[in-house]
Structures are given as structure tokens and as C-alpha cells.
Enzyme design. Structure first.
Site, PDB file in Angstrom:
ATOM      1  N   GLY A 151     -12.457   0.335  14.095  1.00  0.00           N
ATOM      2  CA  GLY A 151     -12.319   1.205  15.152  1.00  0.00           C
ATOM      3  C   GLY A 151     -12.975   1.514  15.547  1.00  0.00           C
ATOM      4  N   GLU A 209      -8.534  -6.084   5.443  1.00  0.00           N
ATOM      5  CA  GLU A 209      -7.584  -5.423   4.166  1.00  0.00           C
ATOM      6  C   GLU A 209      -7.130  -5.548   3.314  1.00  0.00           C
ATOM      7  OE1 GLU A 209      -9.246  -1.274   5.890  1.00  0.00           O
ATOM      8  OE2 GLU A 209      -9.223  -0.648   3.740  1.00  0.00           O
ATOM      9  N   LYS A 238       3.339   0.705   3.320  1.00  0.00           N
ATOM     10  CA  LYS A 238       3.091  -0.574   4.040  1.00  0.00           C
ATOM     11  C   LYS A 238       2.783  -1.628   3.194  1.00  0.00           C
ATOM     12  CE  LYS A 238      -0.776   1.317   7.257  1.00  0.00           C
ATOM     13  NZ  LYS A 238      -2.481   1.428   6.341  1.00  0.00           N
ATOM     14  N   ASP A 274     -10.652  11.615  17.933  1.00  0.00           N
ATOM     15  CA  ASP A 274     -10.800  10.296  18.869  1.00  0.00           C
ATOM     16  C   ASP A 274     -12.137  10.149  19.653  1.00  0.00           C
ATOM     17  OD1 ASP A 274     -10.201   7.724  20.192  1.00  0.00           O
ATOM     18  OD2 ASP A 274      -8.566   7.813  19.149  1.00  0.00           O
ATOM     19  N   GLY A 307     -15.726   0.589  15.060  1.00  0.00           N
ATOM     20  CA  GLY A 307     -16.948  -0.587  15.235  1.00  0.00           C
ATOM     21  C   GLY A 307     -16.664  -1.877  16.065  1.00  0.00           C
ATOM     22  N   ARG A 348      -2.918  -2.289  -2.914  1.00  0.00           N
ATOM     23  CA  ARG A 348      -4.387  -1.631  -2.538  1.00  0.00           C
ATOM     24  C   ARG A 348      -4.054  -0.161  -3.599  1.00  0.00           C
ATOM     25  NH1 ARG A 348      -6.227   3.157   0.167  1.00  0.00           N
ATOM     26  NH2 ARG A 348      -7.989   2.856   0.320  1.00  0.00           N
ATOM     27  N   ARG A 372     -14.932  14.780   8.894  1.00  0.00           N
ATOM     28  CA  ARG A 372     -15.606  14.719   8.392  1.00  0.00           C
ATOM     29  C   ARG A 372     -16.723  15.466   8.284  1.00  0.00           C
ATOM     30  NH1 ARG A 372     -13.400   9.856   4.882  1.00  0.00           N
ATOM     31  NH2 ARG A 372     -11.460  10.031   4.295  1.00  0.00           N
ATOM     32  N   HIS A 400     -13.478   2.216   1.114  1.00  0.00           N
ATOM     33  CA  HIS A 400     -13.178   1.464   1.707  1.00  0.00           C
ATOM     34  C   HIS A 400     -14.033  -0.149   1.011  1.00  0.00           C
ATOM     35  CE1 HIS A 400     -14.463   4.272   5.386  1.00  0.00           C
ATOM     36  NE2 HIS A 400     -12.858   4.120   4.844  1.00  0.00           N
ATOM     37  N   ASN A 428       1.171  -1.520  -0.028  1.00  0.00           N
ATOM     38  CA  ASN A 428      -0.207   0.586   0.120  1.00  0.00           C
ATOM     39  C   ASN A 428       0.921   0.856   0.081  1.00  0.00           C
ATOM     40  OD1 ASN A 428      -1.629   2.332   0.732  1.00  0.00           O
ATOM     41  ND2 ASN A 428      -2.576   1.043   2.185  1.00  0.00           N
ATOM     42  N   HIS A 462     -18.581  -0.262   8.681  1.00  0.00           N
ATOM     43  CA  HIS A 462     -16.994   0.325   8.546  1.00  0.00           C
ATOM     44  C   HIS A 462     -17.036   1.747   9.071  1.00  0.00           C
ATOM     45  CE1 HIS A 462     -12.905   0.234   7.527  1.00  0.00           C
ATOM     46  NE2 HIS A 462     -12.827   1.543   7.626  1.00  0.00           N
TER      47      HIS A 462
HETATM   48  P1  AMP Z   1      -9.338   3.481  12.419  1.00  0.00           P
HETATM   49  O1  AMP Z   1      -9.598   4.404  10.974  1.00  0.00           O
HETATM   50  O2  AMP Z   1     -10.165   2.445  11.555  1.00  0.00           O
HETATM   51  O3  AMP Z   1      -8.411   3.278  12.289  1.00  0.00           O
HETATM   52  O4  AMP Z   1      -9.654   3.560  13.337  1.00  0.00           O
HETATM   53  C1  AMP Z   1      -9.528   4.766  13.913  1.00  0.00           C
HETATM   54  C2  AMP Z   1     -11.210   5.248  15.341  1.00  0.00           C
HETATM   55  O5  AMP Z   1     -11.148   4.160  15.909  1.00  0.00           O
HETATM   56  C3  AMP Z   1      -9.957   6.229  16.416  1.00  0.00           C
HETATM   57  O6  AMP Z   1     -10.375   7.688  15.986  1.00  0.00           O
HETATM   58  C4  AMP Z   1     -11.107   5.460  17.375  1.00  0.00           C
HETATM   59  O7  AMP Z   1     -11.801   6.970  17.696  1.00  0.00           O
HETATM   60  C5  AMP Z   1     -11.747   4.890  17.171  1.00  0.00           C
HETATM   61  N1  AMP Z   1     -11.601   3.734  17.967  1.00  0.00           N
HETATM   62  C6  AMP Z   1      -9.850   2.947  18.316  1.00  0.00           C
HETATM   63  N2  AMP Z   1      -9.650   2.526  19.265  1.00  0.00           N
HETATM   64  C7  AMP Z   1     -10.762   2.355  20.217  1.00  0.00           C
HETATM   65  C8  AMP Z   1     -11.087   2.098  21.327  1.00  0.00           C
HETATM   66  N3  AMP Z   1     -10.449   0.984  21.729  1.00  0.00           N
HETATM   67  N4  AMP Z   1     -12.711   2.752  22.088  1.00  0.00           N
HETATM   68  C9  AMP Z   1     -13.007   3.455  21.732  1.00  0.00           C
HETATM   69  N5  AMP Z   1     -12.399   3.428  20.432  1.00  0.00           N
HETATM   70  C10 AMP Z   1     -11.811   3.545  19.272  1.00  0.00           C
END
Ligand code: AMP
Length: 409
Positions: free
Chosen positions: A337, A391, A14, A287, A339, A96, A246, A185, A7, A213
Site C-alpha cells: 500500500g 501474493e 479469501k 492510514d 510502497g 496461505r 505496531r 510477508h 487464505n 514491503h
Molecule cells: P496494505 O497493508 O498493503 O494494504 O497497505 C495499506 C496502507 O497503505 C494504508 O494504511 C495506507 O497507509 C497506505 N496507502 C494505501 N493507498 C495509499 C495511497 N494512495 N497513498 C498513500 N498511502 C496509501
């Protein structure tokens, strides 16, 4: 069979090397700050997430992607720590690629036509397609004799019927500018659909689900008989649900209104919508863990409202897909993250949906696990699953499939 997944980003790359016999990861890594003349860094993990995991970190400049990938090859084939003796042990490289453009509906073995497709889609994926393309060209040179497969993130969305992907804008304008709903995605939604069907013991062709997702970028997929019939992201990843930075779908007239009132350019408003909106714009956090902390421990009104807006946005999208499937839904699949980790958000999204057959098991929802799992009650008509997305594995599986088909042809 060993498959390398690459990627390539504008300043990063990556990689993951899979042993396809058992889908184990032989090694993986990340090169960062490619192109920075002063410094760069490479993190390489051998047998990641196992008791034998070993980490190698290097700090040195990587002038370009070729220098970076050459270093990766040195590590892969190192006499002591390498996991292969020769790059020829790699059967295929899966890349990717963000955008396949208006015509590319499938992943493809890289040849001149495929490369032209990727180049032609530069205007549609200006940040990702050029470095993805560079990754392919460099791999062709550095792994002679190893076939390359382009796995497009838009391929899942290309399955949609015309009424799902067509915007109600002047027809000729859309055709001229290749404006349509593409969806993103796609590799993750494809993986989740396949795993979901396997989990439910249903043939893919008879499997209906809604994939959620939910990460820093979020999108939902609507799947009927194993195929995507709609998805929340559109021409770009900006459309759909509220995300980390976003805004998701808004009244399009807001854009010219801001431009007129603030004297901003289209590009500046685009930056506001992509980088300064969503959770960040609402409560100053991107976050969810920070948002929860502010909401629950500090009773912060912005964070409390942001959480309500976020959950409502996921629920609205889920509801529209549930209706598109006319209620014939085998399962909802939470992933990425948020979900996979955020029980509060999952509970909020499906709260009160018992009347349409979606019944969450509170204890199961709150039990942390990295496994694929069912978090609904035994009598829930629609199952609620959590499936960690993968992925890279999906890219490897797709590359394997494309290679096998090309050999048969
Ligand atoms: P991703 O883009 O799939 O890596 O997801 C990142 C987002 O998932 C982060 O910005 C968090 O908002 C959320 N996230 C990751 N770990 C946790 C966790 N243990 N509890 C709640 N939200 C999380």
C-alpha cells in the site's frame, strides 16, 4: 491449468481462481463473518478488473468454513455464471499458511506430516495457523481428488543464515522455545525478488536487492544471490520498522518497565505494542493518507513527527541491509500500500543517498501507475523499482511448482 488460492482466516476466507496459462484471474472473492449465527457476507467477482467484471453479493449466515466454501463451490460451478463446470478442473489448491514452525523450510504438498507441521506451529502463529489449518481440512473434504499445497509465509525467512536468524539469548532457551527470527510477508518478498530479477534481466542466482514491503504491516527483505539473507520482522511480525499500529523494534526493557509501572500483564503490553502503537500511537491515525493530511493541511505536530519517525525507521533498516550487501545492490523494490502509492515516503526514504549510488527521478517517482516501473534516474547505480505485490499469484506459482516436482519424484 487452473489453480485455486485460499487464505482462510478465523472469520473470513479469501479465494482467487487463476488461469495459469496467462495468469489471469477467473474469479475471486471474500467470505466474511464466518461463524456469526445471524449474518455473513460473500462478495464474488467474475473476471475482476476487466471490462467483463461482474459482482455477486450474498448476505446469509455461514455457520463454519465448510458452509462458506460450499457456497463458493456453488458459485464457481454455477450453470450460468460459473467459471468451471466441475471442481476437478482445478489442478491444485494453494493455501496461505502463516507459520511453518522451526523445521519447515519449504512449501509442501499437504499430507499427514505437513498437517502435523502446521499444527505444531499453532503456538507460534496462534491467530492464523488454526484457521489456515481448518481451510486445508475443509478443502480436502470439499475438493476430493484435488491436491493441496501449503505455502508458508515464513519460508522466505527460513533461507537466512544462522547468524541472521539467531537472537543473542541463551542458546538452550531459544532451542527449547523455538525462538529465532522467522520473518513474515515471505510470499510477497519472494514475488518481488523474482519480478525484480526479471525486470533487471538478471539471473536470480546473481541478483541482489532490498525489498520494501510497506503497508499497514511493513517489513524489509535483504536478498543476496536470489536468497533471503536477512529480514526485519522476527519471531513475530512485531519486530522491525514502525507500522500502522505496531511499534516495531524498541528497547526490550520497556516491556517489563511498563508492566511494573502500570501493573499490566504481558498480554496487555503485547496488545499495546501490536494494536495501539506505531502511527496510531504517535498521531492517532493508522492510514498514511490521514497522517499526511494532518501534517500538511493542519500542520499537526504529532503527524509531522510521526512521518519523520516512520521514514527514519525505514531508512535505518534500508541502510543496515545495504551494508550487509556491502553496497552490491542491483535495486531497491518498493511495494504494498505505502510502497506502491506513497511518493512522499519513497522520496523521504532515499533522500540524500546519491553518494551511495541511489538517485531518484523526481518526476517518475511522482507519476502514479499500477505498473512495474523504474523510478530512478538513468545513471542511478542502484535502481529504484516500484513493483505491485501479488501474493496470491505467488502462492499459485509456488503450488504449481510443488505439484510439478511431486509428479517428477
Ligand atoms: P496494505 O497493508 O498493503 O494494504 O497497505 C495499506 C496502507 O497503505 C494504508 O494504511 C495506507 O497507509 C497506505 N496507502 C494505501 N493507498 C495509499 C495511497 N494512495 N497513498 C498513500 N498511502 C496509501
Amino acid at each position: 491449468m487452473k489453480i485455486l488460492v485460499l487464505n482462510a482466516g478465523s472469520s473470513s476466507c479469501k479465494y482467487k481462481l487463476f488461469n495459469m496459462d496467462d495468469h489471469s484471474v477467473l474469479c475471486q472473492g471474500l467470505v466474511e463473518r464466518i461463524g456469526d449465527p445471524t449474518t455473513g457476507c460473500l462478495t464474488h467477482k467474475i473476471a475482476p478488473d476487466t471490462a467483463k467484471e461482474e459482482k455477486i453479493s450474498l448476505e446469509e449466515p455461514f455457520k463454519d468454513h465448510a458452509v462458506a466454501l460450499n457456497k463458493v463451490i456453488e458459485l464457481l460451478t454455477d450453470a450460468k455464471k460459473g467459471v468451471i463446470k466441475d471442481t476437478k478442473e482445478i489442478s491444485v489448491i494453494g493455501h496461505r499458511v502463516l507459520h511453518g514452525g522451526y523445521y519447515q523450510t519449504q512449501p509442501a504438498l499437504v499430507d499427514e506430516a505437513c498437517k502435523k507441521t502446521i499444527r505444531d506451529a499453532f503456538p507460534l502463529g496462534p491467530l492464523h495457523n488454526p484457521p489456515n489449518y481448518t481451510g486445508i481440512e475443509v478443502a480436502e473434504k470439499l475438493f476430493p481428488g484435488v491436491p493441496n499445497v501449503a505455502v508458508f509465509d515464513t519460508a522466505f525467512g527460513m533461507q537466512m543464515p544462522e547468524e541472521a536468524y539467531t537472537y543473542a539469548l541463551p542458546k538452550d532457551l531459544c532451542k527449547e522455545l523455538q525462538i529465532r527470527r522467522y520473518g513474515f510477508h515471505g510470499t510477497s518478498h519472494t514475488y518481488l525478488t523474482h519480478r525484480g530479477a526479471a525486470f533487471m534481466h538478471k539471473p536470480l542466482e546473481e541478483f541482489n536487492c532490498i525489498t520494501l514491503h510497506l503497508g499497514n504491516g511493513s517489513s524489509l527483505g535483504c536478498v543476496k544471490n536470489g536468497k533471503c539473507i536477512d529480514t526485519s520482522m522476527g519471531l513475530t511480525p512485531l519486530e522491525g520498522v514502525v507500522m500502522g499500529t505496531r511499534c516495531g523494534s524498541i528497547d526490550p526493557a520497556i516491556v517489563p518497565y511498563i508492566m511494573d509501572q502500570k501493573g499490566l500483564s504481558a498480554k496487555e503490553v503485547d496488545t499495546i505494542m501490536n494494536k495501539k502503537s506505531g502511527l496510531l500511537g504517535l498521531c492517532g491515525q493508522t492510514d498514511l493518507r490521514d497522517m499526511h493530511r494532518l501534517a500538511d493541511q493542519e500542520n499537526n505536530a504529532d503527524a509531522i513527527l510521526a512521518r519523520k519517525i516512520l521514514i527514519r525507521s525505514f531508512k535505518k533498516q534500508l541502510g543496515s541491509f545495504f551494508f550487509l550487501l556491502e553496497g552490491h545492490v542491483d535495486c531497491l523494490i518498493f511495494s504494498a500500500g505505502i510502497g506502491e502509492n506513497d511518493a512522499k515516503v519513497r522520496a523521504g526514504v532515499v533522500a540524500g543517498l546519491e553518494s551511495v549510488g541511489i538517485c531518484l527521478d523526481k518526476a517518475k517517482n511522482e507519476t502514479r501507475s499500477g505498473d512495474e516501473r523504474d523510478i530512478s534516474t538513468a545513471d542511478s547505480r542502484v535502481k529504484v523499482l516500484v513493483i505491485p505485490t501479488n501474493e496470491e499469484l505467488q502462492i499459485a506459482l509456488t503450488a504449481q511448482d510443488v505439484l510439478a516436482k511431486s509428479k517428477k519424484a
